[in-house]
Design a protein around this motif. Structure first.
Motif, PDB file in Angstrom:
ATOM      1  N   GLN A 179       0.828  -1.204   0.000  1.00  0.00           N
ATOM      2  CA  GLN A 179       0.000   0.000   0.000  1.00  0.00           C
ATOM      3  C   GLN A 179       0.863   1.254   0.000  1.00  0.00           C
ATOM      4  OE1 GLN A 179      -2.523   0.740   3.471  1.00  0.00           O
ATOM      5  NE2 GLN A 179      -4.249   1.076   2.099  1.00  0.00           N
ATOM      6  N   SER A 180       1.924   1.233   0.786  1.00  0.00           N
ATOM      7  CA  SER A 180       2.829   2.379   0.820  1.00  0.00           C
ATOM      8  C   SER A 180       3.482   2.599  -0.536  1.00  0.00           C
ATOM      9  CB  SER A 180       3.895   2.151   1.896  1.00  0.00           C
ATOM     10  OG  SER A 180       4.858   3.177   1.876  1.00  0.00           O
ATOM     11  N   THR A 181       3.874   1.508  -1.193  1.00  0.00           N
ATOM     12  CA  THR A 181       4.475   1.625  -2.526  1.00  0.00           C
ATOM     13  C   THR A 181       3.488   2.206  -3.526  1.00  0.00           C
ATOM     14  OG1 THR A 181       5.839  -0.305  -2.016  1.00  0.00           O
ATOM     15  CG2 THR A 181       5.690   0.350  -4.322  1.00  0.00           C
ATOM     16  N   VAL A 182       2.238   1.760  -3.444  1.00  0.00           N
ATOM     17  CA  VAL A 182       1.210   2.279  -4.355  1.00  0.00           C
ATOM     18  C   VAL A 182       1.002   3.766  -4.131  1.00  0.00           C
ATOM     19  CG1 VAL A 182      -1.229   2.165  -4.953  1.00  0.00           C
ATOM     20  CG2 VAL A 182       0.053   0.062  -4.606  1.00  0.00           C
ATOM     21  N   PHE A 183       0.896   4.176  -2.861  1.00  0.00           N
ATOM     22  CA  PHE A 183       0.695   5.593  -2.566  1.00  0.00           C
ATOM     23  C   PHE A 183       1.896   6.424  -3.022  1.00  0.00           C
ATOM     24  CE2 PHE A 183      -2.290   4.463   1.176  1.00  0.00           C
ATOM     25  CZ  PHE A 183      -3.321   4.274   0.277  1.00  0.00           C
ATOM     26  N   GLY A 184       3.103   5.875  -2.814  1.00  0.00           N
ATOM     27  CA  GLY A 184       4.292   6.584  -3.269  1.00  0.00           C
ATOM     28  C   GLY A 184       4.318   6.727  -4.782  1.00  0.00           C
ATOM     29  N   GLN A 185       3.879   5.670  -5.478  1.00  0.00           N
ATOM     30  CA  GLN A 185       3.831   5.725  -6.939  1.00  0.00           C
ATOM     31  C   GLN A 185       2.820   6.759  -7.408  1.00  0.00           C
ATOM     32  OE1 GLN A 185       5.914   3.605  -8.793  1.00  0.00           O
ATOM     33  NE2 GLN A 185       5.369   4.994 -10.450  1.00  0.00           N
ATOM     34  N   SER A 323      -4.257  -1.329 -11.767  1.00  0.00           N
ATOM     35  CA  SER A 323      -3.865  -0.896 -10.432  1.00  0.00           C
ATOM     36  C   SER A 323      -4.657  -1.595  -9.344  1.00  0.00           C
ATOM     37  CB  SER A 323      -4.045   0.617 -10.305  1.00  0.00           C
ATOM     38  OG  SER A 323      -5.381   0.977 -10.575  1.00  0.00           O
ATOM     39  N   LYS A 324      -5.801  -2.195  -9.705  1.00  0.00           N
ATOM     40  CA  LYS A 324      -6.590  -2.901  -8.698  1.00  0.00           C
ATOM     41  C   LYS A 324      -5.983  -4.253  -8.348  1.00  0.00           C
ATOM     42  CE  LYS A 324     -10.852  -0.681 -10.290  1.00  0.00           C
ATOM     43  NZ  LYS A 324     -12.203  -0.893 -10.864  1.00  0.00           N
ATOM     44  N   ASP A 325      -5.164  -4.761  -9.229  1.00  0.00           N
ATOM     45  CA  ASP A 325      -4.529  -6.053  -8.986  1.00  0.00           C
ATOM     46  C   ASP A 325      -3.274  -5.838  -8.158  1.00  0.00           C
ATOM     47  OD1 ASP A 325      -3.602  -8.586  -8.952  1.00  0.00           O
ATOM     48  OD2 ASP A 325      -3.253  -8.761 -11.114  1.00  0.00           O
ATOM     49  N   MET A 326      -3.331  -6.152  -6.871  1.00  0.00           N
ATOM     50  CA  MET A 326      -2.224  -5.877  -5.963  1.00  0.00           C
ATOM     51  C   MET A 326      -1.081  -6.864  -6.148  1.00  0.00           C
ATOM     52  SD  MET A 326      -3.317  -3.214  -4.539  1.00  0.00           S
ATOM     53  CE  MET A 326      -2.113  -2.972  -3.252  1.00  0.00           C
ATOM     54  N   SER A 327      -1.291  -7.924  -6.918  1.00  0.00           N
ATOM     55  CA  SER A 327      -0.213  -8.885  -7.126  1.00  0.00           C
ATOM     56  C   SER A 327       0.858  -8.339  -8.059  1.00  0.00           C
ATOM     57  CB  SER A 327      -0.770 -10.195  -7.691  1.00  0.00           C
ATOM     58  OG  SER A 327      -1.357  -9.982  -8.962  1.00  0.00           O
ATOM     59  N   LEU A 328       0.519  -7.358  -8.871  1.00  0.00           N
ATOM     60  CA  LEU A 328       1.490  -6.756  -9.780  1.00  0.00           C
ATOM     61  C   LEU A 328       2.278  -5.681  -9.056  1.00  0.00           C
ATOM     62  CD1 LEU A 328      -0.713  -6.331 -12.984  1.00  0.00           C
ATOM     63  CD2 LEU A 328       1.011  -8.080 -12.565  1.00  0.00           C
ATOM     64  N   GLU A 329       3.565  -5.583  -9.386  1.00  0.00           N
ATOM     65  CA  GLU A 329       4.384  -4.549  -8.778  1.00  0.00           C
ATOM     66  C   GLU A 329       3.906  -3.186  -9.242  1.00  0.00           C
ATOM     67  OE1 GLU A 329       8.693  -4.841  -8.282  1.00  0.00           O
ATOM     68  OE2 GLU A 329       8.542  -6.780  -9.240  1.00  0.00           O
ATOM     69  N   PRO A 330       3.744  -2.209  -8.325  1.00  0.00           N
ATOM     70  CA  PRO A 330       3.259  -0.882  -8.736  1.00  0.00           C
ATOM     71  C   PRO A 330       4.160  -0.213  -9.760  1.00  0.00           C
ATOM     72  CG  PRO A 330       3.099  -1.146  -6.354  1.00  0.00           C
ATOM     73  CD  PRO A 330       3.855  -2.340  -6.869  1.00  0.00           C
ATOM     74  N   LYS A 331       5.484  -0.423  -9.649  1.00  0.00           N
ATOM     75  CA  LYS A 331       6.383   0.262 -10.578  1.00  0.00           C
ATOM     76  C   LYS A 331       6.219  -0.254 -12.003  1.00  0.00           C
ATOM     77  CE  LYS A 331      10.429  -2.729  -9.915  1.00  0.00           C
ATOM     78  NZ  LYS A 331      11.854  -2.747  -9.529  1.00  0.00           N
ATOM     79  N   LEU A 332       5.645  -1.463 -12.160  1.00  0.00           N
ATOM     80  CA  LEU A 332       5.429  -1.989 -13.499  1.00  0.00           C
ATOM     81  C   LEU A 332       4.280  -1.287 -14.207  1.00  0.00           C
ATOM     82  CD1 LEU A 332       5.815  -5.827 -12.896  1.00  0.00           C
ATOM     83  CD2 LEU A 332       7.556  -4.168 -13.496  1.00  0.00           C
ATOM     84  N   ARG A 333       3.474  -0.534 -13.460  1.00  0.00           N
ATOM     85  CA  ARG A 333       2.311   0.116 -14.050  1.00  0.00           C
ATOM     86  C   ARG A 333       2.505   1.621 -14.173  1.00  0.00           C
ATOM     87  NH1 ARG A 333       0.021  -3.383 -10.140  1.00  0.00           N
ATOM     88  NH2 ARG A 333      -0.199  -1.619  -8.740  1.00  0.00           N
ATOM     89  N   ASN A 503      11.410   7.608  -7.230  1.00  0.00           N
ATOM     90  CA  ASN A 503      10.128   8.306  -7.085  1.00  0.00           C
ATOM     91  C   ASN A 503      10.234   9.627  -6.337  1.00  0.00           C
ATOM     92  OD1 ASN A 503       8.619   6.403  -8.464  1.00  0.00           O
ATOM     93  ND2 ASN A 503       8.126   5.222  -6.638  1.00  0.00           N
ATOM     94  N   MET A 504      11.285   9.817  -5.552  1.00  0.00           N
ATOM     95  CA  MET A 504      11.385  11.009  -4.712  1.00  0.00           C
ATOM     96  C   MET A 504      12.067  12.135  -5.484  1.00  0.00           C
ATOM     97  SD  MET A 504      12.394   9.266  -1.070  1.00  0.00           S
ATOM     98  CE  MET A 504      11.396   7.968  -0.366  1.00  0.00           C
ATOM     99  N   LYS A 505      11.352  12.668  -6.464  1.00  0.00           N
ATOM    100  CA  LYS A 505      11.891  13.745  -7.284  1.00  0.00           C
ATOM    101  C   LYS A 505      12.008  15.029  -6.470  1.00  0.00           C
ATOM    102  CE  LYS A 505      11.857  11.104 -10.937  1.00  0.00           C
ATOM    103  NZ  LYS A 505      13.108  10.491 -11.424  1.00  0.00           N
ATOM    104  N   PRO A 506      12.987  15.858  -6.778  1.00  0.00           N
ATOM    105  CA  PRO A 506      13.204  17.057  -5.944  1.00  0.00           C
ATOM    106  C   PRO A 506      12.118  18.107  -6.092  1.00  0.00           C
ATOM    107  CG  PRO A 506      14.695  17.033  -7.828  1.00  0.00           C
ATOM    108  CD  PRO A 506      14.013  15.706  -7.815  1.00  0.00           C
ATOM    109  N   TRP A 507      11.327  18.076  -7.154  1.00  0.00           N
ATOM    110  CA  TRP A 507      10.247  19.051  -7.295  1.00  0.00           C
ATOM    111  C   TRP A 507       8.954  18.590  -6.634  1.00  0.00           C
ATOM    112  CZ3 TRP A 507      12.609  16.646 -11.531  1.00  0.00           C
ATOM    113  CH2 TRP A 507      11.896  15.620 -12.125  1.00  0.00           C
ATOM    114  N   LEU A 508       8.964  17.405  -6.038  1.00  0.00           N
ATOM    115  CA  LEU A 508       7.799  16.893  -5.323  1.00  0.00           C
ATOM    116  C   LEU A 508       7.976  17.066  -3.823  1.00  0.00           C
ATOM    117  CD1 LEU A 508       7.245  13.530  -7.255  1.00  0.00           C
ATOM    118  CD2 LEU A 508       6.054  15.694  -7.614  1.00  0.00           C
ATOM    119  N   LYS A 509       6.873  17.078  -3.104  1.00  0.00           N
ATOM    120  CA  LYS A 509       6.939  17.212  -1.651  1.00  0.00           C
ATOM    121  C   LYS A 509       7.569  15.989  -0.997  1.00  0.00           C
ATOM    122  CE  LYS A 509       3.187  20.475  -0.879  1.00  0.00           C
ATOM    123  NZ  LYS A 509       1.924  20.756  -0.161  1.00  0.00           N
TER     124      LYS A 509
END
Length: 656
Positions: A179-185, A323-333, A503-509
């Motif tokens: 869930q944290s990975t999805v939110f970060g993505q 994105s509803k399928d949690m078995s897939l890695e979020p970064k793949l989408r 994912n932690m780009k410098p222009w993002l919070k």
């Protein structure tokens, strides 16, 4: 043979003499006595109080030489015994609650609290636990544990219960991680409001000002764009702020910025934005060309297999509806993988047919040194000059490609070293000779079903440039500033290019506050667009919420055209205007009156007391508001806080 007479025969020797029999009897008696003593001692071990009394003297002697930490580690210490009993009691608390034996659970919890209190006091005093302190608790713990065992909470039940709880906790932890990975993505894919604001303002200027469009037409055919005596850089992006930082950092650290030429390609939506920005700014005489990818009529589905895949309906469902399928890695989408701008790096010779050598830069890099020495590097006939990343084990080919497929396993080494996109020098003459683009097309066609690799442009880059990559010195390109919190400062300082990949780009919070100043340093904050879009009621928008590592909230007059100042954790000098200081002194006096009024009116009703406390609860907010009022009255051009920072633009050279 005659037999001797009886008188002349030798006497028969006795096999066991009397003294041997005596020794056997003695050993038997001694063994029986030892067995009896050992049996009695074993029975005494089940009684706890005698054990405590037996070792009282010894433990007190040993405790004189042990601190609390050593005592916890000592097998014979009371603190160790208490800790072990407390751990067992915690397990029985869980089991007792599951069996609705709440009284036993309450008794165990009470003893656990007493034990924790005793151990905490001992740790604070840094003294060992004495027998007088530990004895009663150990006795009561023992009786409760025996009581739990009598209730059939045996070790087997405890183990099964604890295993089930551990499994449940692991499942919850895994779900939370996903869930944290999805939110970060999702946060990484979002576009901040301030960037949208800049895009809107620049688009409006591009549409309203005919002079900008005329100037763009004049510069379109500049001979500098095809002059191979100059230094050419290409950037493919739709992020105006990121591209601006890349260009600004490159020219700021160049020895001869007027000899630099930047080729920017963007999409149709951001074309006017890019043109308006770069036509309205002068980057120390450097040439900047902006092209629209929609003008590349030769780049169509009949020529490029990746366009067929991008237009495929199943691919869009995979990236946007999966994105509803949690078995897939979020970064793949990540939708960036269906962006044609992301694949444009494989068509550089077609985009710039007259150029011989270019340096490719991603839009999430910052240049800290002069990059012109890259153009004089000898690539030894190779096409791609890149920094290898095989110092980390996960950057080998087998981590990116499916070596169970014979197409891959028969042609490539699974232990081959990976390299990085983001800062690459390309020899376009060698590129055309080796026909790298055709190799890229071949592998894209082979991966139409995504069986060779799952995502991105790096795996096909490994295949297309296999055997054609020249490793560069690691200091040319340092990666990881978008996900790694522990990069060595010395490595960052000596790097020619730092890359905020992740994912932690410098222009993002959600950007890493430690690295943000490295990127923000090259934002031209004198720009009116930035002042209008990055300040909202005087609040600086580049704050990620961490007061220790990020920029402080700045108070600025929204109608003023002065520079937006930041206070960074680099020991910068902080100055205040005299008006702000006088305003803050006045606030201090007002706070005293407010607190006195609050104390006097305590009995005048809950509503008035609540209002008074709200006014006095946040004096910092009052100070900042007062500072704005004082600045607006005096028309001061200074903000409440100011900073000075010097940057080095010295050049350097790496081993060729």
């Amino acid at each position: 043979m005659r037999r001797r007479a009886a008188d002349y025969r030798r006497p028969v020797r006795r096999r066991l003499s009397c003294w041997i029999w005596a020794l056997l009897v003695i050993f038997s008696v001694a063994g029986f006595a030892l067995f009896v003593l050992h049996h009695n001692h074993h029975q005494e071990d089940h009684v706890e109080q005698p054990v405590l009394e037996t070792y009282t003297k010894n433990e007190r002697v040993v405790h004189k030489h042990l601190n609390f930490t050593e005592e916890i580690l000592s097998v014979r210490s009371y603190a160790r015994q208490l800790a072990e009993q407390m751990t067992l009691a915690k397990a029985y608390v869980i089991i007792a609650k599951e069996h609705n034996n709440f009284h036993l659970a309450w008794e165990l919890s009470s003893k656990i609290r007493s034990c924790q209190s005793l151990l905490s006091k001992a740790a604070m005093k840094n003294e060992p636990v004495s027998l007088d302190e530990a004895g009663p608790i150990i006795k009561s713990f023992s009786s409760l544990i025996f009581k739990a065992q009598d209730a059939h909470y045996d070790i087997a039940t405890t183990m099964i219960t604890m295993k089930s709880h551990i499994q449940a906790l692991e499942e919850r932890a895994n779900a939370a991680t996903v869930q944290s990975t999805v939110f970060g993505q999702l946060a990484a894919e979002s576009v901040p409001k301030n960037l949208q604001c800049i895009d809107i303002k620049l688009t409006a200027d591009w549409l309203k000002k005919n002079s900008l469009r005329e100037l763009a037409g004049e510069r379109r055919n500049s001979p500098r764009l095809v002059d191979n005596n100059l230094y050419h850089f290409c950037i493919f992006s739709d992020n105006i702020l990121a591209v601006s930082v890349v260009v600004n950092s490159t020219v700021s650290n160049a020895d001869h910025p007027k000899q630099l030429v930047f080729h920017i390609v963007t999409n149709g939506v951001k074309y006017g934005v890019m043109q308006a920005w770069f036509l309205g700014n002068d980057f120390k005489g450097a040439t900047v060309e902006v092209q629209n990818i929609e003008d590349f009529t030769w780049l169509n589905a009949s020529y490029s297999p990746v366009l067929k895949q991008i237009d495929d309906e199943d691919l869009w469902k995979y990236y946007f509806e999966g994105s509803k399928d949690m078995s897939l890695e979020p970064k793949l989408r990540n939708p960036k993988y269906v962006s044609l701008l992301n694949h444009l790096r494989f068509y550089i010779p077609e985009i710039y047919p007259q150029l011989e050598k270019v340096v490719f830069l991603d839009d999430d890099v910052v240049v800290q040194k002069d990059l012109t020495p890259l153009f004089s590097l000898d690539l030894h006939g190779n096409v791609n000059g890149a920094v290898e990343t095989c110092l980390e084990s996960f950057h080998r080919f087998y981590k990116y490609l499916n070596f169970s497929n014979p197409i891959i396993s028969t042609k490539f080494d699974p232990q081959a070293c990976g390299w990085a996109f983001g800062m690459n020098v390309f020899d376009l003459i060698a590129w055309r000779k080796e026909n790298v683009t055709a190799r890229y097309h071949y592998w894209q066609e082979q991966n139409a079903d995504r069986s060779l690799w799952k995502l991105g442009t790096l795996p096909p880059g490994f295949l297309a440039f296999y055997g054609l990559t020249e490793p560069l010195d690691r200091r040319w390109h340092v990666l990881g500033l978008g996900y790694d919190l522990n990069i060595d400062n010395r490595l960052i300082e000596t790097a020619a290019v730092i890359h905020f990949n992740g994912n932690m780009k410098p222009w993002l919070k959600l950007g890493i506050g430690r690295y943000k100043p490295l990127w923000e340093h090259y934002m031209d904050q004198t720009q009116q667009y930035l002042q209008d879009c990055f300040t909202n009621g005087g609040i600086h928008m580049l704050n990620d919420g961490n007061s220790n590592e990020t920029d402080e909230v700045q108070i600025a007059n929204s109608t003023s055209s002065r520079r937006i100042n930041r206070k960074l954790n680099y020991g910068e000098d902080i100055e205040e205007s005299s008006d702000c200081r006088s305003g803050r002194d006045k606030v201090n006096e007002d706070e005293k009156v407010i607190h006195q009024t609050t104390e006097e009116d305590n009995a005048k009703g809950d509503e008035k007391q609540s209002n008074d406390m709200d006014i006095a609860s946040n004096p910092d907010e009052i100070k900042e508001i007062n500072c704005i009022e004082e600045s607006s009255k005096t028309g001061s051009a200074e903000s409440c806080d100011s900073n000075r920072s010097d940057s080095s633009t010295s050049s350097f050279a790496f081993p060729m």
